[in-house]
Design an enzyme around this catalytic site. Structure first.
Site, PDB file in Angstrom:
ATOM      1  N   LYS A  75       0.847  -1.207   0.000  1.00 39.18           N
ATOM      2  CA  LYS A  75       0.000   0.000   0.000  1.00 39.18           C
ATOM      3  C   LYS A  75       0.876   1.248   0.000  1.00 39.18           C
ATOM      4  CE  LYS A  75      -4.039   1.712   2.636  1.00 39.18           C
ATOM      5  NZ  LYS A  75      -4.900   1.432   3.827  1.00 39.18           N
ATOM      6  N   SER A 150      -9.810   1.158   2.773  1.00 39.21           N
ATOM      7  CA  SER A 150      -8.993   2.002   1.928  1.00 39.21           C
ATOM      8  C   SER A 150      -7.888   1.253   1.170  1.00 39.21           C
ATOM      9  CB  SER A 150      -8.359   3.097   2.791  1.00 39.21           C
ATOM     10  OG  SER A 150      -7.503   2.517   3.751  1.00 39.21           O
ATOM     11  N   SER A 174      -9.827  -1.383   6.877  1.00 43.47           N
ATOM     12  CA  SER A 174      -9.293  -1.168   5.530  1.00 43.47           C
ATOM     13  C   SER A 174      -8.537  -2.327   4.910  1.00 43.47           C
ATOM     14  CB  SER A 174      -8.379   0.055   5.515  1.00 43.47           C
ATOM     15  OG  SER A 174      -9.166   1.199   5.445  1.00 43.47           O
TER      16      SER A 174
HETATM   17  N1  GLN Z   1     -13.158   3.234   6.419  1.00 39.51           N
HETATM   18  C1  GLN Z   1     -12.586   3.657   7.669  1.00 39.51           C
HETATM   19  C2  GLN Z   1     -12.227   5.106   7.590  1.00 39.51           C
HETATM   20  O1  GLN Z   1     -12.520   5.692   6.627  1.00 39.51           O
HETATM   21  C3  GLN Z   1     -11.389   2.822   7.987  1.00 39.51           C
HETATM   22  C4  GLN Z   1     -10.218   3.177   7.175  1.00 39.51           C
HETATM   23  C5  GLN Z   1      -9.022   2.356   7.512  1.00 39.51           C
HETATM   24  O2  GLN Z   1      -9.118   1.290   8.104  1.00 39.51           O
HETATM   25  N2  GLN Z   1      -7.865   2.893   7.176  1.00 39.51           N
HETATM   26  O3  GLN Z   1     -11.650   5.667   8.480  1.00 39.51           O
END
Ligand code: GLN
Length: 491
Positions: A75, A150, A174
């Site tokens: 990532k 994400s 994510s």
């Molecule tokens: N979808 C969650 C957020 O927007 C989690 C994101 C993540 O785990 N980085 O914060």
């Protein structure tokens, strides 16, 4: 024709490389020149790569380690010396880290080749990979749908066969949520087990690096190579990480919690069906179902969006146009340099988070919001501890819905936030979670279930995932999965 290389497991590739039957270059090129060439054009999983860097990575790779010659995509919020690290934000456009994240260094020590950086929501804020400054990653199963987020790029690349394994980060879901949407495994380890050194911080008390793979055994292989103390991360656990080598030893006699109150309303029928099929697979393998009740996830989402935004507002203060990244042209004074650099550099979702977090931490509201969210967090920890007194692990949905359409939730932040209703609790409590693919719907969309364990419960989660893999409906697994043929010990 035998199984093509791009469909093979990391374990199989590493065994072939160690035996001298496959070279690291062949392993790396298998994804790029096989499905990669045409899939990547449509899916857009990768944001930084370069043929020369891949080749020198392959040339330098150890042909001895547990991941010898295995291509890995990471990532874009994990620092790498050979590719830019931008968190898919304009604020970091073109930035090159001067060092590797500890997890990246450990991958290389194990023989892996880093083949590029995966698309993501800007600074890991989002659930669909639509908030990337490079544009979205599409779902390889249905290009009109999101890959989840994400870490959507990493999940999608594993799903279509560019790489057998990839790394993401999980602050509220994510890794697990995009894994579910793309039909691959996604592990969020126990907080403190994988180093956060070189992971660009979002919510430091919640962030964990996680692993994507197409096989339960590959998750174990990568976890074993990465887990362990890192003196550069003050929250890294000093004691030895749990041993996951028993991932294929079955679940006879284990008890799994069945918190059916969580999916009484609002969960897609195909996902309830996936839960029933997983439970049946576990029972066939000798595990015992124990009904439990858990606090509803909506309260976890509310607490999370105060804690995560508070920490983000503080972590992102460093992007000021002075020290890193984007600097606005022609600013009149220091204050306007800050304001303009940040306004130009950060996208709308990141700006929304900074505003929310700054508000929650401000003197007048700190006790009403931030402190109450911390108390709620403690209640969630206690709730899981109570559940794990009755069972060895929990079976629950990863997401309430199947992958949604590109554009469907991008203008509705609350709807987007609720796609993490089943994943966020694990981050609040610091416990491990694993999303397990369990077939596809009649329309060809992947379905998944989630396993949660107590701290250091990774060995049990992997045993359960493997039991579902072999006792479930393997014929309905996503198309790049060739579980048994791919596994070296089964040949
Ligand atoms: N979808 C969650 C957020 O927007 C989690 C994101 C993540 O785990 N980085 O914060």
């Amino acid at each position: 024709m035998s199984t093509p290389l791009f469909k093979r497991s990391a374990a199989w590739i590493a065994a072939q490389v160690r035996a001298g039957a496959v070279t690291p270059t062949e392993a790396v090129d298998a994804g790029w020149d096989g499905p990669g060439a045409h899939w990547e054009h449509d899916v857009h999983a990768v944001v930084h790569t370069d043929r020369e860097a891949r080749q020198s990575g392959a040339d330098a790779a150890s042909t001895k380690g547990p991941l010898a010659g295995v291509p890995v995509l990471v990532k874009d919020n994990l620092c790498t010396v050979d590719y830019p690290t931008t968190c898919c934000s304009r604020v970091l456009a073109g930035w090159h880290a001067p060092y590797d994240a500890t997890v990246v260094a450990r991958l290389r020590e194990a023989g892996a080749v880093i083949v590029g950086k995966a698309n993501m929501d800007e600074f890991a804020m989002g659930s669909s990979t639509e908030f990337s400054c490079y544009g979205p990653t599409r779902n390889p199963w249905d290009l009109s749908r999101v890959s989840g987020g994400s870490s959507g790029g990493a999940a999608a690349a594993v799903a279509y066969g560019l790489v057998p394994v990839a790394l993401g980060s999980d602050t509220g879901g994510s890794v697990r949520q995009p894994a579910a949407f793309c039909g691959v495994y996604g592990l969020k380890p126990t907080y403190g087990r994988l180093s956060r050194y070189g992971l660009v911080a979002f919510g430091s008390s919640l962030d964990q690096v996680g692993v994507f793979a197409r096989h339960a055994g590959d998750v174990a292989l990568v976890y074993a190579a990465l887990a362990g103390h890192d003196p550069y991360d003050a929250t890294s656990r000093p004691d030895p990480a749990p041993d996951v080598s028993g991932w294929d030893t079955g679940v006879a006699g284990l008890r799994f919690g069945w918190p059916a109150n969580l999916w009484a309303h609002g969960v897609e029928p195909a996902l309830v069906d996936a839960l029933e099929r997983s439970a049946a697979a576990l029972e066939r393998a000798g595990a015992v179902r124990v009904p439990v009740e858990l606090l509803p996830g909506e309260a976890a989402v509310a607490a999370y969006y105060l804690v995560a935004t508070a920490e983000a507002s503080s972590n992102l203060a460093r992007f000021d146009g002075v020290r890193y990244g984007h600097r606005a042209a022609r600013a009149a004074d220091v204050k306007s340099l800050y304001v303009r650099s940040r306004s130009e550099g950060f996208g709308p979702e990141v700006q929304r988070r900074i505003l929310l977090g700054t508000y929650a931490l401000s003197a007048g509201y700190h006790d009403a919001y931030y402190l109450r969210a911390q108390k709620a967090r403690t209640r969630f920890r206690a709730d899981y501890a109570r559940a794990f007194a009755q069972c060895d692990f929990l079976l629950l949905p990863t997401t309430p819905t199947l992958p949604f359409k590109v554009g469907e939730k991008v203008d509705d932040p609350l709807a987007m936030y609720l796609s993490d209703v089943f994943t966020i609790g694990a981050n609040l409590a610091g416990i491990p979670g694993l999303s397990v693919p369990i077939g596809v719907t009649a329309e060809g969309l992947p379905t998944a279930v989630q396993l949660l364990g107590p701290e250091d419960g990774e060995p049990v989660l992997l045993r359960a995932a493997r039991a579902i893999e072999v006792n479930g409906d393997a014929a309905k697994l996503p198309r790049t999965h060739e579980t048994e043929a791919s596994w070296p010990s089964k040949r």
